[in-house]
Scaffold this active site. Structure first.
Site, short mmCIF file in Angstrom:
data_model
loop_
_atom_site.label_atom_id
_atom_site.label_comp_id
_atom_site.label_asym_id
_atom_site.label_seq_id
_atom_site.Cartn_x
_atom_site.Cartn_y
_atom_site.Cartn_z
N ASP A 8 0.78 -1.25 0.00
CA ASP A 8 0.00 0.00 0.00
C ASP A 8 0.81 1.30 0.00
O ASP A 8 1.78 1.43 0.75
CB ASP A 8 -0.88 0.08 1.25
CG ASP A 8 -1.61 -1.18 1.57
OD1 ASP A 8 -1.56 -2.12 0.79
OD2 ASP A 8 -2.23 -1.22 2.64
N TYR A 64 2.01 -0.70 9.88
CA TYR A 64 1.03 -0.92 8.81
C TYR A 64 0.50 0.41 8.26
O TYR A 64 0.86 1.48 8.72
CB TYR A 64 -0.12 -1.79 9.34
CG TYR A 64 0.15 -3.29 9.25
CD1 TYR A 64 1.42 -3.77 8.95
CD2 TYR A 64 -0.87 -4.22 9.46
CE1 TYR A 64 1.66 -5.14 8.86
CE2 TYR A 64 -0.63 -5.58 9.36
CZ TYR A 64 0.62 -6.04 9.06
OH TYR A 64 0.85 -7.38 8.97
C1 FRU Z 1 -3.75 -3.85 2.57
C2 FRU Z 1 -3.14 -4.16 3.94
C3 FRU Z 1 -3.58 -3.16 4.97
C4 FRU Z 1 -2.48 -3.25 5.98
C5 FRU Z 1 -1.26 -3.43 5.10
C6 FRU Z 1 -0.16 -4.26 5.70
O1 FRU Z 1 -3.00 -4.30 1.52
O2 FRU Z 1 -3.48 -5.47 4.32
O3 FRU Z 1 -4.88 -3.40 5.48
O4 FRU Z 1 -2.38 -2.11 6.78
O5 FRU Z 1 -1.72 -4.05 3.93
O6 FRU Z 1 0.97 -4.23 4.91
#
Ligand code: FRU
Length: 478
Positions: free
Chosen positions: A49, A108
């Site tokens: 992300d 995250y």
């Molecule tokens: C989406 C996700 C988010 C999370 C991140 C972890 O792709 O699963 O919900 O914060 O990736 O890398």
């Protein structure tokens, strides 16, 4: 090279990795066949992300979720990118590192907002206990003008809201009329997906739960990831990832969709969309997820998408890296439809017109098919691998076929994608090719079809039938 990525290896503290791991991956990548020219890609390992997309201290800032030690999901950090023009990005390496009490198992996804002379980052601290149970925290950190990070060690939101599970993450921070808000993706105990709204007078808290964001009456699957509320000409647009959404609510072809909804207006008192549209796909292609948008100070609404999907492996894994980002896109609304267009700064990439059948791996093809006719563009390699784009301007259909475009992957979800536009009208496309990624913008960005291809070939050729088109070479920025 590591062939079996155990949980232990994925979550090994960064300090326990030897420098040789990164050196070895870099060496592999230097021999890569599938690297990109002008798209954001990870230096090493896996990118997912986009996070913290913002304008601060005279520059554009963007971070990527990264696991640098291999092409797998592991202990994530935020890797920092800056740009002066949204096109040429400088990678400063991992900056928001995991491993503290409040983010022990990963920094995250999240977002950023400039406050005075600092950039405030809000993110999810993925914390797991000895039994491997998740305890998600919503954390904060400050970035100063020297691009140094200072984390806030006490979580801003300590635990999920009552009635919700430990799937509670991806805060988007917003400011309106003197108050801060944040949206968080969540899964309720009854296994339904929601977006929760919190409010604070100061970004460091206290953050108080308000309500669920109201943007639909329909069930949004079992979990919503990466919610983003942006405003386009004053109208609210929610971009989000409703995992497990029923095909009757949103017909989608990928493992998980990236969706959006537009409202006529937004009510900040009740956190509801006024007259929301139905839920729609943001991209009709193969690989878009976790798009992050924000309202830039220059008045534009900007967005960037992860070109990659959760729970999916990619052929480039063998080269020690995975995934990339879309070009930065400007959002607009016309006739209640969302348009996405690469920002105008991308014109700086244009190098020279190509007049031969052979094109560069970095090429933009602009094509037009006249109303009530059909045309086709085929991008081929020297091994006859091909990406087909069939444009039917009688019925208003654009079909992209990557069945024979090289090494196949994610094929359980099909190898063709279809976009629909008005029948009986001219259709125009801008196709951005960058070696192993393509973005096709249809009718000025009314529809977008994005995807990856992994051909064996190194040389590209274009064949066409009944289309008028222009090809320009785009210059390399990496
Ligand atoms: C989406 C996700 C988010 C999370 C991140 C972890 O792709 O699963 O919900 O914060 O990736 O890398």
């Amino acid at each position: 090279m590591i062939t079996k990525w155990t949980t232990e290896l994925r979550y090994l503290p960064y300090n326990d990795w030897s420098d040789n791991q990164i050196i070895a991956i870099k060496k592999k990548i230097s021999l890569s066949h599938w690297r990109l020219g002008y798209h954001i890609q990870p230096t090493t390992g896996l990118l997912n992300d986009p996070n913290g997309f913002s304008y601060f201290n005279g520059q554009w800032h963007l971070f990527y979720q990264s696991f640098p030690y291999g092409p797998v999901h592991g202990l994530k950090n935020w890797t920092h990118l800056t740009s002066n023009d949204l096109v040429h990005w400088q990678d400063h390496g991992p900056l928001l590192l995991p491993g503290d009490k409040q983010d022990s198992h990963g920094a995250y996804s999240g977002s950023a907002i400039p406050i005075d002379n600092k950039l405030f980052l809000m993110y999810t601290g993925n914390v797991r206990d000895k039994q491997w149970v998740r305890h998600p925290k919503q954390d904060g950190a400050w970035l100063n003008c020297d691009n140094q990070i200072q984390k806030i060690s006490t979580p801003l939101i300590e635990q999920p809201q009552k009635g919700f599970t430990d799937h509670f993450r991806d805060p988007q921070i917003l400011y309106n009329a003197g108050k801060y808000y944040c949206l968080i993706g969540a899964r309720k105990k009854d296994n339904t997906g929601h977006v929760l709204v919190y409010q604070a007078d100061s970004v460091t808290g206290p953050w108080k739960y308000q309500t669920e964001l109201k943007f639909t009456d329909q069930k949004m699957g079992y979990m919503i990831e990466c919610p983003n509320l942006v405003f386009v000409d004053g109208r609210p647009v929610l971009i989000f990832c409703p995992q497990g959404i029923h095909q009757n609510v949103l017909k989608h072809a990928n493992i998980y969709p990236n969706a959006y909804v537009i409202g006529k207006d937004f009510d900040w008192d009740t956190f509801s969309f006024v007259e929301p549209t139905e839920i729609r796909n943001l991209d009709d292609g193969f690989d878009v997820y976790a798009t992050e948008g924000f309202n830039a100070p220059d008045g534009r609404t900007l967005a960037v998408s992860w070109i990659g999907l959760p729970d999916t492996t990619y052929p480039s894994d063998v080269e020690g890296w995975a995934n990339c980002y879309s070009l930065v896109k400007e959002l607009s609304i016309k006739d209640n439809q969302l348009y996405q267009k690469p920002v105008v700064e991308n014109n700086r990439l244009v190098d020279e017109e190509i007049n031969s059948k052979e094109i560069a791996p970095q090429t933009k093809i602009s094509a037009k098919v006249k109303a009530n006719t059909s045309g086709e563009i085929v991008i081929k390699t020297e091994f006859d691998e091909e990406l087909q784009v069939a444009i039917d301007a009688t019925n208003g259909k654009i079909l992209v076929d990557r069945t024979n475009a090289g090494i196949s992957f994610a094929k359980d979800y099909g190898t063709t994608r279809l976009s629909k536009v008005d029948a009986g009208k001219d259709i125009s496309i801008d196709l951005y090719l960058d070696n192993t990624v393509f973005e096709i913008y249809i009718n000025g960005g009314l529809r977008v079809i994005t995807g990856r291809i992994f051909p064996k070939g190194k040389r590209f050729f274009v064949e066409s039938d009944n289309v008028s088109f222009q090809k320009v070479k785009l210059d390399k920025i990496y």
